[in-house]
Motif scaffolding. Structure first.
Motif: not given
Length: 587
Positions: A543, A576-577, A580, A583-585
């Motif tokens: 990421a 978490d990515a 859901h 893409a990770p934030r």
């Protein structure tokens, strides 16, 4: 070797070189003794808090000016019980005052305990207690912070030091009515002269100690090679509470080099100081030099620069190349970048790699050991030397290394392995005897494919994205219990919340400084970075996050990225990515 045309003649430097009593505790008095120009302005110190500070050159302080001030300070200290073996804390933003107090403290046979003014008050208060500081001088607000920490935050207090506002001391300290007896103090080789501290990026700052002889090892030889032509002028943006800051200022005084001491290490302030002072060489930690906007440096000032000196951690290619486009060397255009790897504990730069505009090999190359290093080795966990090409722990044997950490014999012992001091770095050596800096031991990523060294990935990440700063850290791998996967975080020049690091004048075309921030896609950047990593056969990032501001890529008091905070902050990022399907934030 520099023989002629220098601020100090060859005869003067020979006197210093052959003076067996010369050391870290008395360098000022030896410099004063051999000088014939004691009234020549030498140290320049602008008040960076004053508007327009960079518009005119500040008045310089001569050796005689410094001598009088040092004697006044020493008189005050002696009146307050300071003598041989005392520990005196110095906690100020004023780099020149910090140096003069350091000299005065050492001149009484006492040890100066330096603390970076950016250190949080509770951490500083604990540090001064651990180091048994009996007198503490500093900026009033910093002293108030320590007092609050001792009284209200549960910090164990064996004895509260005598506290003194450093400005008030300067205004009231008198000259003695007669010469101070036994002054300056005659140091023995192993006398303690300084307690400094590490950066604290891996946790509680350590407190390495330095002796009169040990902290001067390596400097004697540099009397002949350090840039000191009569045309040379030095600008230092190093933290002047750091052992490196004290070390380079001692060389400036010994060699008579006009020097500007800059208290603000931001790139913008360095640019303004360069434009005003016209130095020939500039010193700073890597982040300071990385922040310099080369387009904001006036051509008249830029042409004087022959060298940039980065130290502490080794620098990245992305940050080195732009600076070398400025200035000149004998017969050639462009300056050189002296990239030094060292640590708080070493007392000197251990490796020095010189880059010039014509250089083509980077890749975390740090070169060969400096002359002060008796032996450098790549070690396994048992202390055995590893063959060329294999990554391992960097072990050093050098007389400049700290004798240990104050009041922490266990940590001192843990830092030794098979007669080597462990610097905390991971390196490899090639078949030419050159070393490459791969990582810090605490930052190696334990992945399913084996150890991943973050600095190699950061080199590619910075070059590909052209970001201002970046970090690669390991976070939990949702596909492998107990293992980690690498992610990257990048910060662009136009995304910093500290806008002050760029020159605000309107007569330069600043890159990345437009009113509208360019749109960037983390997915697109990740694809480009991983394509380049793949070409270099390096592990890929899982990421990539774009930091909105410096708070999302935090640094410690010396400008090092706080990777331990990033690891904790993003520990479950990939979980978490995956949960859901996105893409990770960064946030």
């Amino acid at each position: 070797m520099l023989l002629f045309g220098t601020h100090r003649s060859a005869a003067q430097r020979l006197r210093l070189h052959t003076d067996r009593g010369l050391g870290a505790g008395n360098f000022f008095w030896r410099a004063w003794r051999i000088a014939k120009d004691r009234d020549r302005p030498l140290l320049y110190h602008p008040d960076v808090t004053a508007p327009g500070w960079a518009e005119t050159e500040p008045p310089g302080l001569s050796l005689n000016d410094m001598r009088i001030t040092v004697i006044r300070y020493a008189t005050w200290y002696r009146d307050h019980g300071v003598g041989p073996s005392s520990h005196v804390g110095v906690y100020t933003r004023d780099g020149l005052a910090g140096l003069l107090h350091h000299i005065a403290i050492n001149s009484l046979g006492a040890a100066a305990v330096h603390c970076n003014p950016k250190m949080a008050s509770p951490t500083a208060a604990d540090y001064f207690q651990r180091t048994r500081t009996t007198v503490l001088v500093g900026d009033k607000d910093l002293l108030d912070g320590c007092t609050e920490a001792w009284s209200g935050q549960g910090i164990a207090v064996a004895r509260t030091p005598v506290l003194q506002d450093i400005r008030e001391l300067d205004e009231t300290a008198p000259l003695p009515p007669a010469p101070l007896p036994g002054f300056p103090y005659r140091h023995r080789p192993d006398d303690l002269v300084m307690v400094s501290h590490s950066s604290g990026t891996t946790g509680r700052p350590k407190a390495p100690i330095f002796s009169h002889r040990g902290f001067f090892v390596g400097k004697r030889e540099r009397l002949w090679s350090f840039p000191s032509l009569r045309t040379d002028r030095m600008l230092t943006a190093l933290p002047h509470s750091h052992s490196a800051g004290i070390s380079y200022l001692s060389m400036a005084l010994l060699l008579g080099i006009p020097t500007l001491i800059l208290d603000d290490a931001s790139g913008r302030s360095v640019v303004r100081a360069i434009n005003q002072f016209h130095p020939t060489f500039v010193l700073g930690f890597p982040l300071t030099l990385a922040e310099i906007d080369v387009s904001a440096i006036d051509p008249g000032a830029a042409r004087n620069i022959h060298s940039w000196n980065g130290m502490g951690d080794a620098s990245h290619e992305r940050h080195i190349r732009p600076l070398m486009g400025l200035g000149s060397r004998p017969g050639k255009t462009g300056s050189q970048y002296n990239d030094g790897l060292g640590s708080s504990e070493m007392g000197m730069v251990l490796f020095r790699q010189v880059y010039v505009p014509e250089s083509t090999e980077y890749g975390r190359l740090i070169g060969r050991p400096a002359g002060v290093v008796r032996k450098a080795a790549v070690l396994d966990e048992q202390g055995n030397e590893l063959p060329d090409g294999q990554a391992g722990m960097l072990g050093i044997r050098t007389p400049s290394v700290t004798p240990g950490y104050w009041d922490d014999p266990q940590l001192s012992q843990e830092s030794l392995l098979n007669g080597y001091f462990l610097t905390g770095d991971i390196v490899r050596r090639d078949d030419q005897g050159r070393f490459f800096h791969l990582d810090r031991t605490t930052d190696v990523i334990d992945s399913t494919a084996g150890p991943v060294h973050s600095l190699l990935l950061e080199e590619v990440l910075l070059l590909t994205t052209q970001a201002l700063d970046a970090a690669v850290v390991g976070v939990e791998d949702p596909e492998a219990l107990g293992k980690s996967a690498p992610i990257g975080i990048v910060l662009f020049r136009d995304d910093r919340d500290d806008r002050g690091d760029r020159d605000d004048r309107g007569d330069h075309d600043h890159r990345d400084s437009g009113g509208d921030r360019p749109e960037r896609s983390s997915e697109g950047l990740l694809e480009a970075v991983n394509a380049e990593l793949g070409r270099k056969r390096l592990p890929l990032l899982r990421a990539l996050l774009i930091a909105a501001d410096r708070a999302e890529l935090p640094v410690g008091v010396t400008g090092k990225v706080l990777k331990r905070q990033l690891r904790e902050r993003h520990r479950t990022l990939l979980h978490d990515a995956a949960a859901h399907g996105a893409a990770p934030r960064a946030n």
